[in-house]
Design a protein around this motif. Sequence first.
Motif, PDB file in Angstrom:
ATOM      1  N   MET A   1      20.676  33.548 -39.464  1.00 14.11           N
ATOM      2  CA  MET A   1      20.581  33.756 -40.892  1.00 14.11           C
ATOM      3  C   MET A   1      19.197  33.411 -41.426  1.00 14.11           C
ATOM      4  N   ALA A   2      18.168  33.596 -40.528  1.00 14.69           N
ATOM      5  CA  ALA A   2      16.822  33.260 -40.952  1.00 14.69           C
ATOM      6  C   ALA A   2      16.426  34.063 -42.179  1.00 14.69           C
ATOM      7  N   ASP A   3      15.897  33.392 -43.170  1.00 17.32           N
ATOM      8  CA  ASP A   3      15.411  33.985 -44.411  1.00 17.32           C
ATOM      9  C   ASP A   3      16.511  34.645 -45.227  1.00 17.32           C
ATOM     10  N   ALA A   4      17.772  34.546 -44.817  1.00 18.39           N
ATOM     11  CA  ALA A   4      18.854  35.126 -45.608  1.00 18.39           C
ATOM     12  C   ALA A   4      19.241  34.158 -46.704  1.00 18.39           C
ATOM     13  N   PRO A   5      19.519  34.655 -47.907  1.00 14.96           N
ATOM     14  CA  PRO A   5      19.973  33.747 -48.964  1.00 14.96           C
ATOM     15  C   PRO A   5      21.295  33.113 -48.584  1.00 14.96           C
ATOM     16  N   VAL A   6      21.600  31.958 -49.155  1.00 11.11           N
ATOM     17  CA  VAL A   6      22.785  31.223 -48.758  1.00 11.11           C
ATOM     18  C   VAL A   6      24.059  31.949 -49.139  1.00 11.11           C
ATOM     19  N   THR A   7      23.954  32.968 -49.964  1.00 10.00           N
ATOM     20  CA  THR A   7      25.157  33.679 -50.399  1.00 10.00           C
ATOM     21  C   THR A   7      25.400  34.947 -49.596  1.00 10.00           C
ATOM     22  N   SER A  35      19.595  25.961 -53.655  1.00  9.13           N
ATOM     23  CA  SER A  35      20.192  25.060 -52.660  1.00  9.13           C
ATOM     24  C   SER A  35      21.460  24.440 -53.219  1.00  9.13           C
ATOM     25  N   ALA A  36      22.295  23.974 -52.310  1.00 10.12           N
ATOM     26  CA  ALA A  36      23.535  23.280 -52.688  1.00 10.12           C
ATOM     27  C   ALA A  36      23.731  22.116 -51.739  1.00 10.12           C
ATOM     28  N   SER A 350      32.175  10.389 -43.284  1.00  9.61           N
ATOM     29  CA  SER A 350      31.543  11.155 -44.367  1.00  9.61           C
ATOM     30  C   SER A 350      30.777  12.340 -43.809  1.00  9.61           C
ATOM     31  N   VAL A 351      30.637  13.353 -44.640  1.00 10.29           N
ATOM     32  CA  VAL A 351      29.855  14.537 -44.300  1.00 10.29           C
ATOM     33  C   VAL A 351      29.081  14.970 -45.550  1.00 10.29           C
ATOM     34  N   THR A 352      27.801  15.249 -45.360  1.00  9.12           N
ATOM     35  CA  THR A 352      26.987  15.827 -46.430  1.00  9.12           C
ATOM     36  C   THR A 352      26.554  17.225 -46.013  1.00  9.12           C
ATOM     37  N   HIS A 353      26.975  18.212 -46.780  1.00  6.05           N
ATOM     38  CA  HIS A 353      26.623  19.611 -46.515  1.00  6.05           C
ATOM     39  C   HIS A 353      25.302  19.915 -47.223  1.00  6.05           C
ATOM     40  N   ASN A 354      24.366  20.488 -46.502  1.00  3.14           N
ATOM     41  CA  ASN A 354      23.079  20.889 -47.087  1.00  3.14           C
ATOM     42  C   ASN A 354      22.882  22.381 -46.833  1.00  3.14           C
ATOM     43  N   LEU A 355      22.951  23.172 -47.910  1.00  2.57           N
ATOM     44  CA  LEU A 355      22.786  24.624 -47.794  1.00  2.57           C
ATOM     45  C   LEU A 355      21.567  25.062 -48.588  1.00  2.57           C
ATOM     46  N   GLN A 356      20.710  25.823 -47.956  1.00  2.00           N
ATOM     47  CA  GLN A 356      19.592  26.454 -48.630  1.00  2.00           C
ATOM     48  C   GLN A 356      19.261  27.737 -47.903  1.00  2.00           C
ATOM     49  N   ARG A 357      18.307  28.464 -48.440  1.00  3.74           N
ATOM     50  CA  ARG A 357      18.020  29.773 -47.858  1.00  3.74           C
ATOM     51  C   ARG A 357      17.669  29.635 -46.378  1.00  3.74           C
ATOM     52  N   GLY A 358      18.484  30.270 -45.523  1.00  3.58           N
ATOM     53  CA  GLY A 358      18.208  30.299 -44.089  1.00  3.58           C
ATOM     54  C   GLY A 358      18.672  29.084 -43.322  1.00  3.58           C
ATOM     55  N   ALA A 359      19.392  28.151 -43.934  1.00  2.00           N
ATOM     56  CA  ALA A 359      19.786  26.945 -43.209  1.00  2.00           C
ATOM     57  C   ALA A 359      21.073  26.358 -43.781  1.00  2.00           C
TER      58      ALA A 359
END
Length: 380
Positions: A1-7, A35-36, A350-359
């Motif tokens: 998902m390189a360079d793909a938006p998170v959506t 990011s989320a 615990s879990v922390t989800h980190n979503l941003q473009r491509g990751a």
Amino acid sequence: MADAPVTTGPIRLTLMMGRRIPVPVPQPVTDALLSAQVTVASGQRSGFQLAFDLSKGGLINTALLPAGFFDPETRVVLVVTVQGTPTVLMDGVLIRQEVGISNQPGQSTLTVTGEDLTVLMDLEDRTGDSFPALSPAGRVAVILTRYASYGVTPLVVPELIPQMSLPTHRNEAQNGTDLGYISELAKANGYVFYLDPGPVPGMSRAYWGPEVRLGVPQHALNVNMDALSNVDQLTFAFDGTAREEPSARVQIPTTKLSTLLPLPELSILRPPLALKPAPALKKTKVKDAAKKETAPALAETLAKAMESADAVSGSGQLDVVRYGHVLRPRELVGVRGAGITYDGLYFVKSVTHNLQRGAYTQNFTLAREGLISRTPVVRP
């Protein structure tokens, strides 16, 4: 998902918002999402933070923000889909917004922060609400019915040590907010309380009971296993002074003599995961136990022993694409490749989800009560 938006792409994030009933946001809002981050922990309130591009002529800046689209109490639902399987990460409400304006084009941002629906349970002081002839579990069940309109479904486990008081003897009354009172009752019984969003958007399960340390473990975290590794690094710590052995002495009403309560067996509520549990080096006493009835004092002793039982902790970060699944908190997971001492099953604290473009990465913490696995083979 390189360079793909998170959506878009193999991992897709769906954002829904609304004053009471969340619906998919307009496409310009989806496109502006930078990011989320979602943090979920056992026995604690979950939180989230979203960052949006706040371009000068964009829909958010010109219409949605001034119209109150991102105002506090706006409900937010986040759903991530990995390999076609949707997972509701968060069902909560906004509580704060921050705007950063920059002279550089494309650098202005809107950041909103929120918490799960338990924040709604912490807004009104209900001190004095009475619950005659109801056990702690019964009181929690009654309180949670107030939030059914938000899709909250209660799952309340009766306390291990029954504590029902007769109305003629004592009338149990609430102290503080709903969340504060529910959390207080959970802590007094060695239980946890949390909202688990899903399985569909707009629904949440309100769990009040012991940490669930049973069931089929999630796909294993592999480290130091060459091509099979799905985690770059895992760090473990063994705190020899973490575990405590509490004791309580109560007074028998008929004789006025005090007696030492036996420490209940922890494995009743918490099946052991380690073959070599940490020793309890600290000896503590439950405060004001003599002023309490036997059942609450015994429950508090058990709770304090459980609070300090996890002497071994682990932490790390994984790439969801490489792992192939979404690691879920409050469940078991296996660890492989860490050696005889630290391999085996752990509880995901615990879990922390980190979503941003491509990751899409996850930071996680693990816990168990000692060293060396009780399970001879960890499921891959």
